[in-house]
Design an enzyme around this catalytic site. Structure first.
Site, PDB file in Angstrom:
ATOM      1  N   ALA A 191      -1.127  -0.079 -15.468  1.00  7.71           N
ATOM      2  CA  ALA A 191       0.282   0.304 -15.516  1.00  7.71           C
ATOM      3  C   ALA A 191       1.103  -0.640 -16.411  1.00  7.71           C
ATOM      4  O   ALA A 191       2.082  -0.232 -17.017  1.00  7.71           O
ATOM      5  CB  ALA A 191       0.861   0.309 -14.102  1.00  7.71           C
ATOM      6  N   HIS A 231       0.193  -9.445  -7.272  1.00  5.82           N
ATOM      7  CA  HIS A 231       1.305  -9.409  -8.234  1.00  5.82           C
ATOM      8  C   HIS A 231       1.826  -7.980  -8.429  1.00  5.82           C
ATOM      9  O   HIS A 231       2.211  -7.572  -9.502  1.00  5.82           O
ATOM     10  CB  HIS A 231       0.927 -10.079  -9.565  1.00  5.82           C
ATOM     11  N   ARG A 250       0.066  11.300  -2.163  1.00  8.26           N
ATOM     12  CA  ARG A 250       0.928  11.720  -3.281  1.00  8.26           C
ATOM     13  C   ARG A 250       0.123  12.175  -4.496  1.00  8.26           C
ATOM     14  O   ARG A 250       0.696  12.404  -5.565  1.00  8.26           O
ATOM     15  CB  ARG A 250       1.849  10.550  -3.670  1.00  8.26           C
TER      16      ARG A 250
END
Ligand code: INI
Length: 157
Positions: A60, A92, A131
């Site tokens: 990402a 993180h 999702r």
């Protein structure tokens, strides 16, 4: 005299468009389902030809730089970024999710090209699965519908 113009983008694309879909390989078990939902929705939302480039990035964190390169090419009507940042999997989380979200938002506002945020930011793998085509819908399909609406809207503004 008051004249109001209500401008909104419809959910059906009836003229040709070029869309870039950027997918992360990180969490590909989830992101592959977002990609499937996204492509399926693009196909079902269009009565015209949509040309779709699908690019893969490591994670990402890398989505914004590729989105920027794509918008600078002036070839795309919209970019859809798909990924999954899962808190349980990374200490993180905030840095990766924040850099991704802020970076994509900046690319969109700097360029004027819609960059759709189809990145799951969730606490657990279970929430990601929900999702990605199960009980809470498919974020990739939602991102595709948003892209269509934004392309239609931007053509009217
Ligand atoms: N990338 C993701 O897309 N999702 C994650 O959950 C994730 N975690 O867990 O760390 C992740 N990390 C990799 C990151 O996006 C970069 O690819 C890496 O830091 C190299 O720049």
């Amino acid at each position: 005299m008051l004249k109001t113009n209500n401008i909104s983008g419809g959910l059906l694309l009836d003229c040709s468009a070029k869309i870039g879909v950027i997918c992360t390989r990180f969490n590909s078990f989830i992101v592959d389902h977002l990609e499937t939902g996204c492509i399926d929705m693009l196909q079902r939302s269009s009565s015209a030809e949509i040309d779709v480039d699908i690019l893969k990035v490591p994670g990402a964190y890398e989505l914004p730089v590729v989105a920027k390169k794509m918008v600078v090419s002036n070839s795309y009507d919209a970019i859809i970024a798909l990924g999954a940042v899962i808190r349980g999997a990374t200490p993180h989380f905030e840095q990766v999710a924040g850099a991704c979200s802020n970076g994509l938002s900046r690319v969109a506002t700097d360029s004027g090209v819609p960059v759709i945020f189809g990145v799951l930011t969730v606490d657990t793998i279970e929430q990601a699965i929900e999702r990605a085509g199960t009980k809470a819908g498919n974020k990739g399909a939602e991102a595709a519908a948003t892209a269509i609406e934004m392309i239609n809207l931007m053509r009217q503004v």
